[in-house]
Design an enzyme around this catalytic site. Sequence first.
Site, PDB file in Angstrom:
ATOM      1  N   GLU A 106       0.831  -1.213   0.000  1.00 32.69           N
ATOM      2  CA  GLU A 106       0.000   0.000   0.000  1.00 32.69           C
ATOM      3  C   GLU A 106       0.862   1.258   0.000  1.00 32.69           C
ATOM      4  OE1 GLU A 106      -3.585   2.070   2.633  1.00 32.69           O
ATOM      5  OE2 GLU A 106      -2.380   0.473   3.510  1.00 32.69           O
TER       6      GLU A 106
ATOM      7  N   GLU B 116     -11.914   3.073   2.946  1.00 31.38           N
ATOM      8  CA  GLU B 116     -11.161   3.118   4.200  1.00 31.38           C
ATOM      9  C   GLU B 116     -11.318   4.549   4.735  1.00 31.38           C
ATOM     10  OE1 GLU B 116      -7.127   1.035   5.738  1.00 31.38           O
ATOM     11  OE2 GLU B 116      -6.846   2.659   4.311  1.00 31.38           O
TER      12      GLU B 116
END
Length: 260
Positions: free
Chosen positions: A142, A240
């Site tokens: 990520e 998220e």
Amino acid sequence: MGQLFQLAACAEMLWRDKPIEWRAARLHEMGFEVGLWNWPDHDLTKLEKSGATFSIMNGYLRGRLTDEEGAAELLETARETAQVGKRLGVARLNLHGTGLGEGGLPVMPVEVVTGAMWLKARDTLHRVAEMAEKEDVTFTLENLNLPVDHPGVPFGRAEDTLALVSSIDHPRLRLNLDLYHAQIGEGNLIELCRTCLPWIGEVQVADVPGRMEPGTGEVNWHGIAKALKAMGYSGPVGMEAFASGDPEAALEAFRNAFTV
């Protein structure tokens, strides 16, 4: 118009007064897959019984990409996490350049990423990909933003995670392309998606500023959704993000933005 993407949401960031298994079950009822952070914080048996489908979870407990001691720790805890991921049926196990501590700050900040660190990171990720193949799991790397949330994280920018993952080019190691972080650190999101497309395992979203659901900030998420569709992407998109108000309304705003 219809729901093209596999939509998911991070359970830790919604209904924060409810047990995690309740949140997972409610997301499942609403038609969303579930993202998790650190698995040791949760009762795995209760999560198994929630009925949820788990999209992504933190894929290691400790370690870092940049040196041999950190790499050994990352691989050891990633191998342990892979067993938990298989138990819960988690589709992707997520990595960062270094472990994150309180408030998302790096456990071991790096101000200057040297050439030797790049080579070690590539070697570490090669080893992760080989382990993932043996364990029949998939890891993602990520990108994070440095200016606001994660100063001092090595390989934080999407251009860095792309350089590493594309150089290894292994089907068991993909990008978790977080567009919230990319908007803060890099911008030009549609072109970034196009460049990263062959290696994307999941796209994550939250609006900027504020890290809340689509529609609360500056990003044209429906435009990005249409561009992703035009590129041929139909994979996971995870929210998220915190809810600006009612979590269910936030989830519907997310669903609407990514219904194309």
